[in-house]
Design a protein around this motif. Sequence first.
Motif, PDB file in Angstrom:
ATOM      1  N   LEU A 113       0.830  -1.209   0.000  1.00  0.00           N
ATOM      2  CA  LEU A 113       0.000   0.000   0.000  1.00  0.00           C
ATOM      3  C   LEU A 113       0.861   1.254   0.000  1.00  0.00           C
ATOM      4  O   LEU A 113       0.555   2.234  -0.701  1.00  0.00           O
ATOM      5  CB  LEU A 113      -0.929  -0.006   1.217  1.00  0.00           C
ATOM      6  CG  LEU A 113      -1.835   1.226   1.368  1.00  0.00           C
ATOM      7  CD1 LEU A 113      -2.738   1.388   0.148  1.00  0.00           C
ATOM      8  CD2 LEU A 113      -2.661   1.137   2.652  1.00  0.00           C
ATOM      9  N   ARG A 114       1.951   1.249   0.761  1.00  0.00           N
ATOM     10  CA  ARG A 114       2.845   2.420   0.796  1.00  0.00           C
ATOM     11  C   ARG A 114       3.514   2.648  -0.564  1.00  0.00           C
ATOM     12  O   ARG A 114       3.712   3.788  -0.985  1.00  0.00           O
ATOM     13  CB  ARG A 114       3.907   2.233   1.874  1.00  0.00           C
ATOM     14  CG  ARG A 114       3.379   2.145   3.292  1.00  0.00           C
ATOM     15  CD  ARG A 114       2.599   3.383   3.665  1.00  0.00           C
ATOM     16  NE  ARG A 114       2.163   3.347   5.053  1.00  0.00           N
ATOM     17  CZ  ARG A 114       0.997   3.803   5.475  1.00  0.00           C
ATOM     18  NH1 ARG A 114       0.139   4.316   4.609  1.00  0.00           N
ATOM     19  NH2 ARG A 114       0.666   3.751   6.749  1.00  0.00           N
ATOM     20  N   ILE A 115       3.845   1.556  -1.238  1.00  0.00           N
ATOM     21  CA  ILE A 115       4.434   1.690  -2.580  1.00  0.00           C
ATOM     22  C   ILE A 115       3.447   2.385  -3.516  1.00  0.00           C
ATOM     23  O   ILE A 115       3.814   3.302  -4.269  1.00  0.00           O
ATOM     24  CB  ILE A 115       4.823   0.308  -3.142  1.00  0.00           C
ATOM     25  CG1 ILE A 115       6.011  -0.261  -2.374  1.00  0.00           C
ATOM     26  CG2 ILE A 115       5.152   0.402  -4.634  1.00  0.00           C
ATOM     27  CD1 ILE A 115       6.355  -1.691  -2.747  1.00  0.00           C
ATOM     28  N   ILE A 116       2.196   1.967  -3.455  1.00  0.00           N
ATOM     29  CA  ILE A 116       1.170   2.567  -4.307  1.00  0.00           C
ATOM     30  C   ILE A 116       1.011   4.050  -3.992  1.00  0.00           C
ATOM     31  O   ILE A 116       0.936   4.898  -4.893  1.00  0.00           O
ATOM     32  CB  ILE A 116      -0.172   1.824  -4.135  1.00  0.00           C
ATOM     33  CG1 ILE A 116      -0.031   0.373  -4.609  1.00  0.00           C
ATOM     34  CG2 ILE A 116      -1.300   2.530  -4.877  1.00  0.00           C
ATOM     35  CD1 ILE A 116      -1.194  -0.525  -4.215  1.00  0.00           C
ATOM     36  N   GLN A 117       0.991   4.368  -2.701  1.00  0.00           N
ATOM     37  CA  GLN A 117       0.807   5.764  -2.303  1.00  0.00           C
ATOM     38  C   GLN A 117       1.991   6.631  -2.728  1.00  0.00           C
ATOM     39  O   GLN A 117       1.799   7.736  -3.251  1.00  0.00           O
ATOM     40  CB  GLN A 117       0.601   5.842  -0.786  1.00  0.00           C
ATOM     41  CG  GLN A 117      -0.734   5.258  -0.330  1.00  0.00           C
ATOM     42  CD  GLN A 117      -0.807   5.094   1.175  1.00  0.00           C
ATOM     43  OE1 GLN A 117       0.196   4.942   1.859  1.00  0.00           O
ATOM     44  NE2 GLN A 117      -2.023   5.123   1.709  1.00  0.00           N
ATOM     45  N   VAL A 118       3.204   6.150  -2.519  1.00  0.00           N
ATOM     46  CA  VAL A 118       4.393   6.931  -2.889  1.00  0.00           C
ATOM     47  C   VAL A 118       4.470   7.088  -4.409  1.00  0.00           C
ATOM     48  O   VAL A 118       4.765   8.186  -4.917  1.00  0.00           O
ATOM     49  CB  VAL A 118       5.672   6.265  -2.339  1.00  0.00           C
ATOM     50  CG1 VAL A 118       6.919   6.971  -2.887  1.00  0.00           C
ATOM     51  CG2 VAL A 118       5.683   6.299  -0.816  1.00  0.00           C
ATOM     52  N   ALA A 119       4.198   6.010  -5.153  1.00  0.00           N
ATOM     53  CA  ALA A 119       4.261   6.079  -6.619  1.00  0.00           C
ATOM     54  C   ALA A 119       3.220   7.038  -7.179  1.00  0.00           C
ATOM     55  O   ALA A 119       3.505   7.831  -8.086  1.00  0.00           O
ATOM     56  CB  ALA A 119       4.088   4.688  -7.209  1.00  0.00           C
ATOM     57  N   LYS A 120       2.012   6.999  -6.637  1.00  0.00           N
ATOM     58  CA  LYS A 120       0.973   7.910  -7.112  1.00  0.00           C
ATOM     59  C   LYS A 120       1.290   9.355  -6.735  1.00  0.00           C
ATOM     60  O   LYS A 120       0.969  10.288  -7.496  1.00  0.00           O
ATOM     61  CB  LYS A 120      -0.388   7.490  -6.546  1.00  0.00           C
ATOM     62  CG  LYS A 120      -0.948   6.237  -7.199  1.00  0.00           C
ATOM     63  CD  LYS A 120      -2.375   5.983  -6.747  1.00  0.00           C
ATOM     64  CE  LYS A 120      -2.991   4.825  -7.529  1.00  0.00           C
ATOM     65  NZ  LYS A 120      -4.396   4.594  -7.149  1.00  0.00           N
ATOM     66  N   TRP A 121       1.917   9.548  -5.591  1.00  0.00           N
ATOM     67  CA  TRP A 121       2.350  10.898  -5.214  1.00  0.00           C
ATOM     68  C   TRP A 121       3.398  11.408  -6.195  1.00  0.00           C
ATOM     69  O   TRP A 121       3.366  12.584  -6.585  1.00  0.00           O
ATOM     70  CB  TRP A 121       2.891  10.871  -3.793  1.00  0.00           C
ATOM     71  CG  TRP A 121       3.499  12.163  -3.340  1.00  0.00           C
ATOM     72  CD1 TRP A 121       2.840  13.290  -2.923  1.00  0.00           C
ATOM     73  CD2 TRP A 121       4.901  12.472  -3.263  1.00  0.00           C
ATOM     74  NE1 TRP A 121       3.739  14.282  -2.589  1.00  0.00           N
ATOM     75  CE2 TRP A 121       5.010  13.797  -2.792  1.00  0.00           C
ATOM     76  CE3 TRP A 121       6.054  11.757  -3.539  1.00  0.00           C
ATOM     77  CZ2 TRP A 121       6.239  14.410  -2.602  1.00  0.00           C
ATOM     78  CZ3 TRP A 121       7.275  12.369  -3.350  1.00  0.00           C
ATOM     79  CH2 TRP A 121       7.366  13.684  -2.891  1.00  0.00           C
ATOM     80  N   LEU A 122       4.334  10.534  -6.605  1.00  0.00           N
ATOM     81  CA  LEU A 122       5.333  10.922  -7.599  1.00  0.00           C
ATOM     82  C   LEU A 122       4.663  11.334  -8.905  1.00  0.00           C
ATOM     83  O   LEU A 122       5.055  12.326  -9.535  1.00  0.00           O
ATOM     84  CB  LEU A 122       6.301   9.754  -7.852  1.00  0.00           C
ATOM     85  CG  LEU A 122       7.329   9.464  -6.761  1.00  0.00           C
ATOM     86  CD1 LEU A 122       8.070   8.170  -7.068  1.00  0.00           C
ATOM     87  CD2 LEU A 122       8.326  10.613  -6.630  1.00  0.00           C
ATOM     88  N   MET A 123       3.647  10.593  -9.314  1.00  0.00           N
ATOM     89  CA  MET A 123       2.925  10.935 -10.539  1.00  0.00           C
ATOM     90  C   MET A 123       2.223  12.285 -10.402  1.00  0.00           C
ATOM     91  O   MET A 123       2.190  13.077 -11.343  1.00  0.00           O
ATOM     92  CB  MET A 123       1.907   9.844 -10.862  1.00  0.00           C
ATOM     93  CG  MET A 123       2.511   8.533 -11.294  1.00  0.00           C
ATOM     94  SD  MET A 123       1.214   7.286 -11.608  1.00  0.00           S
ATOM     95  CE  MET A 123       2.218   5.894 -12.113  1.00  0.00           C
ATOM     96  N   SER A 124       1.659  12.541  -9.231  1.00  0.00           N
ATOM     97  CA  SER A 124       0.966  13.814  -9.017  1.00  0.00           C
ATOM     98  C   SER A 124       1.919  15.003  -9.059  1.00  0.00           C
ATOM     99  O   SER A 124       1.511  16.124  -9.358  1.00  0.00           O
ATOM    100  CB  SER A 124       0.225  13.792  -7.673  1.00  0.00           C
ATOM    101  OG  SER A 124       1.148  13.835  -6.583  1.00  0.00           O
ATOM    102  N   LYS A 125       3.201  14.741  -8.777  1.00  0.00           N
ATOM    103  CA  LYS A 125       4.217  15.792  -8.831  1.00  0.00           C
ATOM    104  C   LYS A 125       4.839  15.919 -10.222  1.00  0.00           C
ATOM    105  O   LYS A 125       5.744  16.730 -10.430  1.00  0.00           O
ATOM    106  CB  LYS A 125       5.327  15.512  -7.799  1.00  0.00           C
ATOM    107  CG  LYS A 125       4.859  15.553  -6.358  1.00  0.00           C
ATOM    108  CD  LYS A 125       4.350  16.934  -5.983  1.00  0.00           C
ATOM    109  CE  LYS A 125       3.885  16.980  -4.542  1.00  0.00           C
ATOM    110  NZ  LYS A 125       3.354  18.317  -4.177  1.00  0.00           N
TER     111      LYS A 125
END
Length: 199
Positions: A113-125
């Motif tokens: 779940l943390r991987i998904i959250q960090v990866a999606k945050w990277l995409m949002s940036k």
Amino acid sequence: MAGVFSLRIGSRLAGSTPSASATKGGGSGRGRPTGSRALVSKKPYKEHHLWIRKDSAGSGKKALRLVNTVSKLPNEKEAVYGALDRWTAFETEFPIIAAAKALEMLKKRRQWLRIIQVAKWLMSKGQALTWTTYDTLLLALFMDGRIDEAESIWNNIIQTHTRSVPKKLFSRMILIYDIHDRSDKVLEVVSNFYILTIS
């Protein structure tokens, strides 16, 4: 007498001329001609890239700090995104290397779940993920049971990167679809692979 005198003068003149070894650079070097040059070996020029050192320096510690921070947070998007924003608040350049290392650390800890959250945050940036991090994200979505999201990410990859998708990602999606008995999707991925490799 004249013969003896000329012999003495000749021997003095012969002694005053520089020897052959001196003119060629042998001996002590005192007899070296003024126009000669000594060969100096130059060290090859080594180019320094300060920005590479700047990016990589301390990235492991930054990644570990990020992993330890998000691991203690509740499973809420706002809390995780807020911590990630604070993590980059004082950075002059976006720490993409540290973020990639953090994803690898989370993968070893199996914190999907943390991987998904960090990866999606990277995409949002607006930070592009590497192929390795894309593969990690697809694996995390699969392990978290979010097959539809994995398929959406995969379709976006195929449409955006038409000719540069590595075999590893094709293999990942074939495995995901095969485990979920999606034979139609397996054939679709295989056909896309052959189309991209032939074209």
